[in-house]
Design a protein around this motif. Structure first.
Motif, short mmCIF file in Angstrom:
data_model
loop_
_atom_site.label_atom_id
_atom_site.label_comp_id
_atom_site.label_asym_id
_atom_site.label_seq_id
_atom_site.Cartn_x
_atom_site.Cartn_y
_atom_site.Cartn_z
N ARG A 118 0.82 -1.22 0.00
CA ARG A 118 0.00 0.00 0.00
C ARG A 118 0.86 1.27 0.00
O ARG A 118 0.53 2.24 -0.69
CB ARG A 118 -0.97 -0.02 1.18
N GLU A 119 1.94 1.27 0.76
CA GLU A 119 2.80 2.46 0.79
C GLU A 119 3.48 2.68 -0.55
O GLU A 119 3.64 3.82 -0.99
CB GLU A 119 3.80 2.35 1.93
N HIS A 120 3.87 1.60 -1.21
CA HIS A 120 4.45 1.76 -2.55
C HIS A 120 3.37 2.16 -3.57
O HIS A 120 3.69 2.87 -4.54
CB HIS A 120 5.18 0.50 -2.99
N ALA A 121 2.15 1.71 -3.39
CA ALA A 121 1.06 2.16 -4.27
C ALA A 121 0.92 3.69 -4.17
O ALA A 121 0.72 4.37 -5.18
CB ALA A 121 -0.24 1.46 -3.92
N LEU A 122 1.06 4.21 -2.97
CA LEU A 122 1.01 5.67 -2.78
C LEU A 122 2.20 6.34 -3.46
O LEU A 122 2.08 7.44 -4.01
CB LEU A 122 0.94 6.02 -1.30
N ASN A 123 3.37 5.69 -3.44
CA ASN A 123 4.54 6.23 -4.15
C ASN A 123 4.29 6.27 -5.65
O ASN A 123 4.69 7.21 -6.34
CB ASN A 123 5.79 5.40 -3.85
N VAL A 124 3.62 5.25 -6.17
CA VAL A 124 3.27 5.23 -7.60
C VAL A 124 2.38 6.42 -7.93
O VAL A 124 2.59 7.12 -8.93
CB VAL A 124 2.59 3.89 -7.97
N ILE A 125 1.41 6.68 -7.09
CA ILE A 125 0.51 7.82 -7.30
C ILE A 125 1.30 9.13 -7.27
O ILE A 125 1.09 10.01 -8.10
CB ILE A 125 -0.61 7.81 -6.24
N LYS A 126 2.23 9.25 -6.32
CA LYS A 126 3.06 10.46 -6.24
C LYS A 126 3.90 10.61 -7.51
O LYS A 126 4.01 11.72 -8.05
CB LYS A 126 3.97 10.42 -5.01
N LEU A 127 4.51 9.53 -7.98
CA LEU A 127 5.32 9.61 -9.20
C LEU A 127 4.49 10.08 -10.39
O LEU A 127 4.96 10.87 -11.21
CB LEU A 127 5.96 8.26 -9.50
N LEU A 128 3.26 9.60 -10.48
CA LEU A 128 2.40 9.96 -11.61
C LEU A 128 1.79 11.34 -11.50
O LEU A 128 1.73 12.07 -12.49
CB LEU A 128 1.26 8.94 -11.74
N PHE A 129 1.33 11.70 -10.31
CA PHE A 129 0.50 12.90 -10.17
C PHE A 129 1.12 14.02 -9.33
O PHE A 129 0.79 15.18 -9.54
CB PHE A 129 -0.85 12.53 -9.55
N LYS A 130 1.97 13.70 -8.38
CA LYS A 130 2.49 14.70 -7.45
C LYS A 130 3.98 14.47 -7.16
O LYS A 130 4.37 14.25 -6.02
CB LYS A 130 1.72 14.65 -6.12
N PRO A 131 4.83 14.52 -8.19
CA PRO A 131 6.26 14.26 -7.95
C PRO A 131 6.90 15.24 -6.98
O PRO A 131 7.88 14.91 -6.32
CB PRO A 131 6.89 14.33 -9.34
N GLU A 132 6.32 16.41 -6.85
CA GLU A 132 6.87 17.39 -5.90
C GLU A 132 6.76 16.90 -4.46
O GLU A 132 7.57 17.29 -3.60
CB GLU A 132 6.19 18.76 -6.06
N LYS A 133 5.80 16.02 -4.17
CA LYS A 133 5.70 15.44 -2.82
C LYS A 133 6.92 14.58 -2.52
O LYS A 133 7.41 14.56 -1.40
CB LYS A 133 4.42 14.61 -2.67
N LEU A 134 7.41 13.86 -3.51
CA LEU A 134 8.61 13.06 -3.32
C LEU A 134 9.82 13.95 -3.07
O LEU A 134 10.68 13.61 -2.24
CB LEU A 134 8.85 12.15 -4.52
N VAL A 135 9.89 15.08 -3.75
CA VAL A 135 11.00 16.02 -3.52
C VAL A 135 10.97 16.49 -2.07
O VAL A 135 12.01 16.54 -1.41
CB VAL A 135 10.91 17.21 -4.50
N ARG A 136 9.79 16.79 -1.55
CA ARG A 136 9.68 17.24 -0.16
C ARG A 136 10.06 16.14 0.82
O ARG A 136 10.50 16.41 1.94
CB ARG A 136 8.26 17.74 0.13
N GLU A 137 9.91 14.87 0.43
CA GLU A 137 10.24 13.75 1.30
C GLU A 137 11.71 13.33 1.19
O GLU A 137 12.15 12.45 1.95
CB GLU A 137 9.33 12.56 0.99
N ALA A 138 12.45 13.93 0.28
CA ALA A 138 13.86 13.56 0.10
C ALA A 138 14.62 13.70 1.42
O ALA A 138 14.48 14.70 2.13
CB ALA A 138 14.51 14.42 -0.97
N GLY A 139 15.40 12.69 1.75
CA GLY A 139 16.24 12.74 2.94
C GLY A 139 15.51 12.55 4.26
O GLY A 139 16.08 12.78 5.32
#
Length: 154
Positions: A118-139
């Protein structure tokens, strides 16, 4: 409409594909294409076919390697195949493996498989629709399945 591919295995002792689809459908409206293969070494070609033949924008490759050393070797080979498929298609394939020896008992293993999927499913959604959320989670020491490690303190 974006299309997410789900490739899972019959070898897994938990229906990771169902968990991934459930989590995705709870959060976004997308097309989902699912294929189930016997084992983890079958995932690279399944993922590549989902991308090239089914038009998937991203794929989740879900599997459960066993606990034996030969299973860990197979997991490594499958990971290499998934990386090659990503490079060949220029498309993300999110590998979600849970090794059979990661849980102290079957209950913990089942919970881990569900949570990591489920957590990786949310990562898939972030990659597709909200990549900026991943940038904020960096580190920030994000971990899928177990508690997050958190960032290092200076």
């Amino acid at each position: 409409m974006p299309t997410i591919g789900i490739a899972d295995t019959t070898f897994a002792r938990y229906n990771m594909g169902r968990a991934a689809i459930d989590e995705i459908q709870k959060n976004v409206s997308v097309q989902i294409k699912r294929v189930t293969v016997p084992g983890i070494k079958d995932l690279p070609v399944a993922a590549k076919k989902l991308i090239e033949e089914e038009g998937c924008d991203i794929v989740m490759a879900l599997g459960m390697p066993g606990a034996q050393q030969k299973d860990k070797m197979c997991a490594h080979e499958a990971s290499q195949g998934l990386i090659m498929a990503q490079l060949m298609t220029n498309t993300h394939i999110i590998e979600v493996f849970v090794h059979e020896d990661e849980g102290k008992d079957e209950k913990e293993l089942s919970l881990l498989m569900d949570r990591r999927t489920r957590e990786h499913a949310l990562n898939v959604i972030k990659l597709l629709f909200k990549p900026e959320k991943l940038v904020r989670e960096a580190g920030t020491g994000q971990r899928q399945g177990f508690e997050d490690a958190g960032p290092l303190r200076m």
